[in-house]
Design a protein around this motif. Structure first.
Motif, PDB file in Angstrom:
ATOM      1  N   HIS A  25     -16.799  -9.032 -10.212  1.00 25.03           N
ATOM      2  CA  HIS A  25     -16.955  -9.149 -11.662  1.00 25.03           C
ATOM      3  C   HIS A  25     -18.111  -8.278 -12.160  1.00 25.03           C
ATOM      4  N   ALA A  26     -19.243  -8.343 -11.471  1.00 22.87           N
ATOM      5  CA  ALA A  26     -20.406  -7.548 -11.890  1.00 22.87           C
ATOM      6  C   ALA A  26     -20.088  -6.060 -11.852  1.00 22.87           C
ATOM      7  N   ALA A  27     -19.362  -5.622 -10.822  1.00 19.40           N
ATOM      8  CA  ALA A  27     -18.995  -4.203 -10.725  1.00 19.40           C
ATOM      9  C   ALA A  27     -18.049  -3.799 -11.851  1.00 19.40           C
ATOM     10  N   LEU A  28     -17.122  -4.671 -12.203  1.00 10.33           N
ATOM     11  CA  LEU A  28     -16.187  -4.358 -13.293  1.00 10.33           C
ATOM     12  C   LEU A  28     -16.904  -4.290 -14.627  1.00 10.33           C
ATOM     13  N   VAL A  29     -17.876  -5.153 -14.833  1.00  7.62           N
ATOM     14  CA  VAL A  29     -18.633  -5.133 -16.083  1.00  7.62           C
ATOM     15  C   VAL A  29     -19.504  -3.877 -16.155  1.00  7.62           C
ATOM     16  N   ALA A  30     -20.086  -3.494 -15.004  1.00 10.92           N
ATOM     17  CA  ALA A  30     -20.974  -2.331 -14.969  1.00 10.92           C
ATOM     18  C   ALA A  30     -20.204  -1.017 -15.113  1.00 10.92           C
ATOM     19  N   ALA A  31     -19.019  -0.958 -14.531  1.00  9.93           N
ATOM     20  CA  ALA A  31     -18.213   0.267 -14.569  1.00  9.93           C
ATOM     21  C   ALA A  31     -16.748  -0.115 -14.673  1.00  9.93           C
ATOM     22  N   PRO A  32     -16.312  -0.469 -15.887  1.00  9.38           N
ATOM     23  CA  PRO A  32     -14.934  -0.923 -16.052  1.00  9.38           C
ATOM     24  C   PRO A  32     -13.928   0.176 -15.750  1.00  9.38           C
ATOM     25  N   ALA A  33     -12.691  -0.237 -15.594  1.00 10.35           N
ATOM     26  CA  ALA A  33     -11.600   0.717 -15.317  1.00 10.35           C
ATOM     27  C   ALA A  33     -11.501   1.727 -16.435  1.00 10.35           C
ATOM     28  N   VAL A  34     -11.089   2.918 -16.084  1.00  6.70           N
ATOM     29  CA  VAL A  34     -10.966   4.002 -17.073  1.00  6.70           C
ATOM     30  C   VAL A  34      -9.688   3.841 -17.853  1.00  6.70           C
ATOM     31  N   VAL A  44       0.837  -1.204   0.000  1.00  4.91           N
ATOM     32  CA  VAL A  44       0.000   0.000   0.000  1.00  4.91           C
ATOM     33  C   VAL A  44       0.871   1.252   0.000  1.00  4.91           C
ATOM     34  N   GLU A  45       1.907   1.276   0.798  1.00  4.43           N
ATOM     35  CA  GLU A  45       2.766   2.467   0.856  1.00  4.43           C
ATOM     36  C   GLU A  45       3.545   2.655  -0.439  1.00  4.43           C
ATOM     37  N   ARG A  46       4.056   1.587  -1.020  1.00  4.07           N
ATOM     38  CA  ARG A  46       4.843   1.681  -2.252  1.00  4.07           C
ATOM     39  C   ARG A  46       4.001   2.072  -3.446  1.00  4.07           C
ATOM     40  N   LEU A  47       2.755   1.592  -3.494  1.00  3.87           N
ATOM     41  CA  LEU A  47       1.932   1.752  -4.694  1.00  3.87           C
ATOM     42  C   LEU A  47       0.622   2.482  -4.411  1.00  3.87           C
ATOM     43  N   ARG A  48       0.644   3.350  -3.427  1.00  2.10           N
ATOM     44  CA  ARG A  48      -0.571   4.068  -3.011  1.00  2.10           C
ATOM     45  C   ARG A  48      -1.252   4.771  -4.188  1.00  2.10           C
ATOM     46  N   ASP A  49      -0.509   5.582  -4.930  1.00  2.00           N
ATOM     47  CA  ASP A  49      -1.117   6.340  -6.031  1.00  2.00           C
ATOM     48  C   ASP A  49      -1.699   5.431  -7.113  1.00  2.00           C
ATOM     49  N   PRO A  50      -0.937   4.440  -7.620  1.00  4.07           N
ATOM     50  CA  PRO A  50      -1.549   3.555  -8.623  1.00  4.07           C
ATOM     51  C   PRO A  50      -2.757   2.777  -8.086  1.00  4.07           C
ATOM     52  N   MET A 103      -4.927   3.902  -6.000  1.00  2.00           N
ATOM     53  CA  MET A 103      -6.051   4.842  -5.965  1.00  2.00           C
ATOM     54  C   MET A 103      -6.580   5.164  -7.365  1.00  2.00           C
ATOM     55  N   GLN A 104      -5.825   4.810  -8.397  1.00  3.18           N
ATOM     56  CA  GLN A 104      -6.216   5.107  -9.778  1.00  3.18           C
ATOM     57  C   GLN A 104      -6.917   3.934 -10.461  1.00  3.18           C
ATOM     58  N   ARG A 105      -7.135   2.860  -9.736  1.00  2.00           N
ATOM     59  CA  ARG A 105      -7.759   1.668 -10.304  1.00  2.00           C
ATOM     60  C   ARG A 105      -8.923   1.221  -9.425  1.00  2.00           C
ATOM     61  N   PRO A 106      -9.870   0.504 -10.019  1.00  2.00           N
ATOM     62  CA  PRO A 106     -10.878  -0.129  -9.168  1.00  2.00           C
ATOM     63  C   PRO A 106     -10.154  -1.051  -8.189  1.00  2.00           C
ATOM     64  N   LEU A 107     -10.479  -0.903  -6.910  1.00  2.00           N
ATOM     65  CA  LEU A 107      -9.762  -1.615  -5.859  1.00  2.00           C
ATOM     66  C   LEU A 107     -10.742  -2.215  -4.867  1.00  2.00           C
ATOM     67  N   TRP A 108     -10.499  -3.469  -4.515  1.00  4.12           N
ATOM     68  CA  TRP A 108     -11.250  -4.154  -3.477  1.00  4.12           C
ATOM     69  C   TRP A 108     -10.246  -4.682  -2.469  1.00  4.12           C
ATOM     70  N   ALA A 142      -9.155   1.147   3.472  1.00  5.20           N
ATOM     71  CA  ALA A 142     -10.224   1.160   2.473  1.00  5.20           C
ATOM     72  C   ALA A 142     -10.703   2.582   2.218  1.00  5.20           C
ATOM     73  N   ARG A 143     -10.878   3.348   3.298  1.00  8.95           N
ATOM     74  CA  ARG A 143     -11.305   4.753   3.140  1.00  8.95           C
ATOM     75  C   ARG A 143     -10.240   5.573   2.433  1.00  8.95           C
ATOM     76  N   GLU A 144      -8.990   5.456   2.891  1.00 14.56           N
ATOM     77  CA  GLU A 144      -7.898   6.260   2.329  1.00 14.56           C
ATOM     78  C   GLU A 144      -7.657   5.968   0.852  1.00 14.56           C
ATOM     79  N   LEU A 145      -7.782   4.709   0.461  1.00 14.22           N
ATOM     80  CA  LEU A 145      -7.481   4.312  -0.908  1.00 14.22           C
ATOM     81  C   LEU A 145      -8.685   4.417  -1.837  1.00 14.22           C
ATOM     82  N   GLY A 146      -9.848   4.691  -1.279  1.00 10.98           N
ATOM     83  CA  GLY A 146     -11.055   4.755  -2.091  1.00 10.98           C
ATOM     84  C   GLY A 146     -11.486   3.392  -2.608  1.00 10.98           C
ATOM     85  N   ALA A 147     -11.245   2.356  -1.817  1.00 10.31           N
ATOM     86  CA  ALA A 147     -11.621   1.001  -2.223  1.00 10.31           C
ATOM     87  C   ALA A 147     -13.129   0.912  -2.406  1.00 10.31           C
ATOM     88  N   ARG A 148     -13.539   0.125  -3.359  1.00  9.63           N
ATOM     89  CA  ARG A 148     -14.968  -0.065  -3.604  1.00  9.63           C
ATOM     90  C   ARG A 148     -15.629  -0.859  -2.490  1.00  9.63           C
TER      91      ARG A 148
END
Length: 166
Positions: A157-166, A68-74, A76-81, A105-111
């Motif tokens: 899977h359903a969430a990724l299909v409904a709103a895929p990564a940008v 999480v510390e090494r890759l925090r920004d990436p 936060m830029q992807r759908p994350l669970w 989860a809150r800090e990273l904006g996890a789904r």
């Protein structure tokens, strides 16, 4: 869509949950890689991430926290669970959810953050861990619910299909 399932596991039970998630997601046609958290050095190849860790004394394992510390920004830029593994028994104890994964989860904006019951296999524990299990009177056994794991993979899977990564 390429999905990374990264995991930190001390005795293998949480890794088995990650593998089951990966297998179910792959069954939906996603390209999935399951990897130990400590070997993940970038997320460029992935469109989404599922990150999990065993929880000990309310904390994720160090390799998951380091990822999480090494890759925090990436992250936060992807759908994350996020998922945690640890409660044992019937009903599972501890009842309260560990605070650290909730904060992450809150800090990273996890789904979502999901908690799965864990496994205590006395044969895999260190001497100190066996002593702690005895002192806490923690039940020994496998309390993981594989139907819950599969259902959560289906939700991802359903969430990724409904709103895929940008």
């Amino acid at each position: 869509m390429r999905v990374l399932v990264a995991v930190a596991s001390r005795h293998g039970a949480t890794h088995e949950i990650a593998a089951a998630l990966g297998e179910r997601l792959a069954g939906h046609g996603l390209r999935v890689v399951v990897a130990d958290a400590e070997v993940v050095d970038d997320l460029e190849r992935y469109d989404a991430v599922v990150l999990g860790s065993a929880v000990y004394a309310g904390h994720w394992l160090e390799s998951a926290r380091d990822l999480v510390e090494r890759l925090r920004d990436p992250l936060m830029q992807r759908p994350l669970w996020l998922f945690s593994s640890g409660p044992v028994g019937t009903p599972p104890k501890p009842v309260e959810e560990a605070l650290e994964p909730q904060r992450l989860a809150r800090e990273l904006g996890a789904r979502a953050h999901r908690v799965f019951a864990g496994r205590i296999d006395r044969d895999r524990l260190t001497f100190g861990e066996r002593a702690l299990v005895r002192a806490l009177r923690a039940p020994v056994g496998d309390f993981r619910n594989w139907a819950d794991v599969a259902s959560w993979a289906d939700e991802i899977h359903a969430a990724l299909v409904a709103a895929p990564a940008v």
